[in-house]
Design a protein around this motif. Structure first.
Motif, PDB file in Angstrom:
ATOM      1  N   ARG B  65     -16.923  -8.403 -20.759  1.00  0.00           N
ATOM      2  CA  ARG B  65     -17.825  -9.460 -20.321  1.00  0.00           C
ATOM      3  C   ARG B  65     -17.061 -10.472 -19.455  1.00  0.00           C
ATOM      4  O   ARG B  65     -17.509 -10.847 -18.379  1.00  0.00           O
ATOM      5  CB  ARG B  65     -18.432 -10.138 -21.558  1.00  0.00           C
ATOM      6  CG  ARG B  65     -19.726 -10.859 -21.285  1.00  0.00           C
ATOM      7  CD  ARG B  65     -20.402 -11.261 -22.592  1.00  0.00           C
ATOM      8  NE  ARG B  65     -20.793 -10.100 -23.398  1.00  0.00           N
ATOM      9  CZ  ARG B  65     -21.026 -10.138 -24.719  1.00  0.00           C
ATOM     10  NH1 ARG B  65     -20.903 -11.254 -25.391  1.00  0.00           N
ATOM     11  NH2 ARG B  65     -21.398  -9.037 -25.366  1.00  0.00           N
ATOM     12  N   PHE B  68     -15.973  -8.960 -15.931  1.00  0.00           N
ATOM     13  CA  PHE B  68     -17.055  -8.874 -14.953  1.00  0.00           C
ATOM     14  C   PHE B  68     -17.470 -10.263 -14.474  1.00  0.00           C
ATOM     15  O   PHE B  68     -17.765 -10.460 -13.298  1.00  0.00           O
ATOM     16  CB  PHE B  68     -18.271  -8.132 -15.529  1.00  0.00           C
ATOM     17  CG  PHE B  68     -18.122  -6.638 -15.467  1.00  0.00           C
ATOM     18  CD1 PHE B  68     -17.863  -5.997 -14.265  1.00  0.00           C
ATOM     19  CD2 PHE B  68     -18.233  -5.865 -16.615  1.00  0.00           C
ATOM     20  CE1 PHE B  68     -17.723  -4.614 -14.209  1.00  0.00           C
ATOM     21  CE2 PHE B  68     -18.099  -4.480 -16.568  1.00  0.00           C
ATOM     22  CZ  PHE B  68     -17.844  -3.861 -15.364  1.00  0.00           C
ATOM     23  N   ILE B  71     -14.898 -11.490 -12.051  1.00  0.00           N
ATOM     24  CA  ILE B  71     -15.006 -10.814 -10.755  1.00  0.00           C
ATOM     25  C   ILE B  71     -16.219 -11.328  -9.983  1.00  0.00           C
ATOM     26  O   ILE B  71     -16.143 -11.597  -8.782  1.00  0.00           O
ATOM     27  CB  ILE B  71     -15.064  -9.281 -10.940  1.00  0.00           C
ATOM     28  CG1 ILE B  71     -13.757  -8.779 -11.575  1.00  0.00           C
ATOM     29  CG2 ILE B  71     -15.311  -8.581  -9.603  1.00  0.00           C
ATOM     30  CD1 ILE B  71     -13.794  -7.325 -12.007  1.00  0.00           C
ATOM     31  N   ALA B  72     -17.320 -11.525 -10.689  1.00  0.00           N
ATOM     32  CA  ALA B  72     -18.550 -11.929 -10.010  1.00  0.00           C
ATOM     33  C   ALA B  72     -18.518 -13.395  -9.583  1.00  0.00           C
ATOM     34  O   ALA B  72     -19.039 -13.749  -8.531  1.00  0.00           O
ATOM     35  CB  ALA B  72     -19.753 -11.680 -10.908  1.00  0.00           C
ATOM     36  N   LEU B  73     -17.889 -14.246 -10.403  1.00  0.00           N
ATOM     37  CA  LEU B  73     -17.929 -15.677 -10.092  1.00  0.00           C
ATOM     38  C   LEU B  73     -16.807 -16.123  -9.170  1.00  0.00           C
ATOM     39  O   LEU B  73     -16.959 -17.052  -8.389  1.00  0.00           O
ATOM     40  CB  LEU B  73     -17.853 -16.507 -11.374  1.00  0.00           C
ATOM     41  CG  LEU B  73     -19.066 -16.461 -12.287  1.00  0.00           C
ATOM     42  CD1 LEU B  73     -18.814 -17.279 -13.529  1.00  0.00           C
ATOM     43  CD2 LEU B  73     -20.303 -16.972 -11.544  1.00  0.00           C
ATOM     44  N   ARG B  74     -15.652 -15.464  -9.284  1.00  0.00           N
ATOM     45  CA  ARG B  74     -14.485 -15.952  -8.573  1.00  0.00           C
ATOM     46  C   ARG B  74     -14.197 -15.194  -7.288  1.00  0.00           C
ATOM     47  O   ARG B  74     -13.283 -15.551  -6.557  1.00  0.00           O
ATOM     48  CB  ARG B  74     -13.256 -15.858  -9.483  1.00  0.00           C
ATOM     49  CG  ARG B  74     -13.382 -16.685 -10.740  1.00  0.00           C
ATOM     50  CD  ARG B  74     -13.298 -18.162 -10.399  1.00  0.00           C
ATOM     51  NE  ARG B  74     -13.002 -18.922 -11.612  1.00  0.00           N
ATOM     52  CZ  ARG B  74     -12.525 -20.145 -11.600  1.00  0.00           C
ATOM     53  NH1 ARG B  74     -12.293 -20.756 -10.461  1.00  0.00           N
ATOM     54  NH2 ARG B  74     -12.298 -20.786 -12.726  1.00  0.00           N
ATOM     55  N   GLN B  75     -14.939 -14.100  -7.077  1.00  0.00           N
ATOM     56  CA  GLN B  75     -14.722 -13.298  -5.867  1.00  0.00           C
ATOM     57  C   GLN B  75     -13.257 -13.017  -5.573  1.00  0.00           C
ATOM     58  O   GLN B  75     -12.789 -13.291  -4.472  1.00  0.00           O
ATOM     59  CB  GLN B  75     -15.319 -14.019  -4.651  1.00  0.00           C
ATOM     60  CG  GLN B  75     -16.807 -14.134  -4.714  1.00  0.00           C
ATOM     61  CD  GLN B  75     -17.339 -14.677  -3.408  1.00  0.00           C
ATOM     62  OE1 GLN B  75     -17.310 -15.870  -3.180  1.00  0.00           O
ATOM     63  NE2 GLN B  75     -17.820 -13.801  -2.541  1.00  0.00           N
ATOM     64  N   PRO B  76     -12.519 -12.512  -6.549  1.00  0.00           N
ATOM     65  CA  PRO B  76     -11.098 -12.261  -6.269  1.00  0.00           C
ATOM     66  C   PRO B  76     -10.951 -11.149  -5.234  1.00  0.00           C
ATOM     67  O   PRO B  76     -11.761 -10.236  -5.171  1.00  0.00           O
ATOM     68  CB  PRO B  76     -10.555 -11.791  -7.619  1.00  0.00           C
ATOM     69  CG  PRO B  76     -11.728 -11.179  -8.302  1.00  0.00           C
ATOM     70  CD  PRO B  76     -12.912 -11.994  -7.867  1.00  0.00           C
ATOM     71  N   LEU B  81      -8.148  -8.976  -7.630  1.00  0.00           N
ATOM     72  CA  LEU B  81      -9.209  -8.071  -8.065  1.00  0.00           C
ATOM     73  C   LEU B  81      -8.581  -6.919  -8.857  1.00  0.00           C
ATOM     74  O   LEU B  81      -9.086  -6.515  -9.898  1.00  0.00           O
ATOM     75  CB  LEU B  81      -9.988  -7.537  -6.857  1.00  0.00           C
ATOM     76  CG  LEU B  81     -11.104  -6.531  -7.163  1.00  0.00           C
ATOM     77  CD1 LEU B  81     -12.138  -7.112  -8.127  1.00  0.00           C
ATOM     78  CD2 LEU B  81     -11.807  -6.076  -5.885  1.00  0.00           C
TER      79      LEU B  81
END
Lengths: 230, 230
Positions: B65, B68, B71-76, B81
């Motif tokens: 959780r 994901f 990855i979705a919020l921080r746009q690494p 990434l």
């Protein structure tokens, strides 16, 4: 990168789920052929199954790459994130179903060299058909975004276990009755175990679809009976 | 959500990898105890192993959780990434190692009811120690971000297969020599198979670490010998 700026988010997501659906079709065919080559003692088909597995591995890697890129670049929230995550997780499960099918294919090759064991093979074929239909049903549920169909697959997972347990007993009896069959029987035992695991993946995919479509764990659909300490 | 706006991206990522490291410690302990309860025919320890598996499942769900969301919020991008994806994938592998340990625990419980088979059990114990040390080494590589150590684990994966094959032959001989042991032997066979699969996960984790740290597939480290059609 151009691809990402040109295509809409919805298009990209549709593309991703279409690829998972396609991968599902291939995995289903691999499982069906794996069952078939055990049932028919078909060495050339077994060779095909073993050779084709790499295709599923490649597809999984591609889907994974696209899913992570989509999640990282598009910052999907809530339901859209769930779609992308579901695509990724289902592709992982399908890749493992492919590994099981490949393993069954390898064992089918060994078994064609051994004496036929018709009654046992028929039991395994029946179990294989059941597992195959569960995989088909859960992929239908994915394609149709049909949560009820996913729940149906998930609710009927004991059937596979019953088949497995009965085959396990049958194999023991067979081996004890004729110890020369022990080697071949252990291969059939692993074939049955692999089929059971494909059945588990179908259940797992049903859980993923349920969470994708509802945002809730499927487990809430029935009371949990076996509570374990800690 | 507050957590995400307050903490820096680096902090959040460190937190995630720390959780994976912790999960690694637990998985390692579960595998060690699983081997131990087979070796010592220790039913209470086996019960513990079976009961503790849920902890790993919960940790995996939490890590997934968080990964994901990160990855979705921080746009690494690129290397960041890769770190987040590695954490996620390693947690999935560890969760499955936990499942294998639990399965070994269940079989240990059944085996304590059967006649002891000392020579076989010792072979499995040796294989268990090897698998355990591979898992430890690859988790050390993860903690230390040590790509060479990961490559070392990855390069030595045939050792486990050799152990497995030798145990398989030993088991066949045993079963043929005394068909009354067939039932217990099939459980030991699955124990060995589960250990082999834990060994495969160690290899898999080594691949994940290699890609995380270098951005390249580890496969480029040795020529691929078995080329399959399609």
């Amino acid at each position: 990168m151009t691809e990402h700026t040109v295509k809409s988010y919805g298009e990209e997501l549709n593309h991703l789920t279409a690829e998972v659906t396609r991968m599902g079709g291939l995995a289903e065919a691999q499982v069906a052929d794996a069952v078939e080559c055990i049932a028919r003692r078909d060495a050339p088909l077994a060779q095909l199954v073993v050779g084709r597995d790499e295709r599923l591995d490649t597809l999984q890697v591609e889907i994974e790459r696209k899913a992570f890129r989509l999640i990282a670049l598009r910052q999907p929230m809530a339901v859209d994130l769930r779609h992308a995550v579901a695509a990724l997780k289902i592709s992982m499960s399908l890749e493992r179903c492919g590994d099981m099918a490949k393993n069954i294919g390898k064992r089918a090759l060994i078994l064609t060299e051994a004496e036929p064991m018709s009654a046992l093979t028929r039991s395994i074929e029946r179990m294989g058909r059941l597992v195959q239909s569960r995989l088909k049903d859960v992929l239908d549920a994915y394609t149709a975004s049909d949560v009820q169909r996913a729940i149906n697959v998930w609710s009927s997972d004991e059937e596979v276990d019953e088949h497995y347990n009965s085959i396990f007993r049958e194999l023991l009896t067979y081996m004890m009755g004729d110890p020369r069959t022990i080697n071949a029987c252990t291969h059939l035992l692993f074939v049955a175990k692999n089929l059971e695991r494909i059945g588990d993946h179908a259940t797992n995919i049903a859980e993923i679809i349920h969470f994708e479509l509802t945002g809730e764990e499927i487990i809430s659909q029935r009371p949990k009976l076996d509570v374990v300490a800690q």
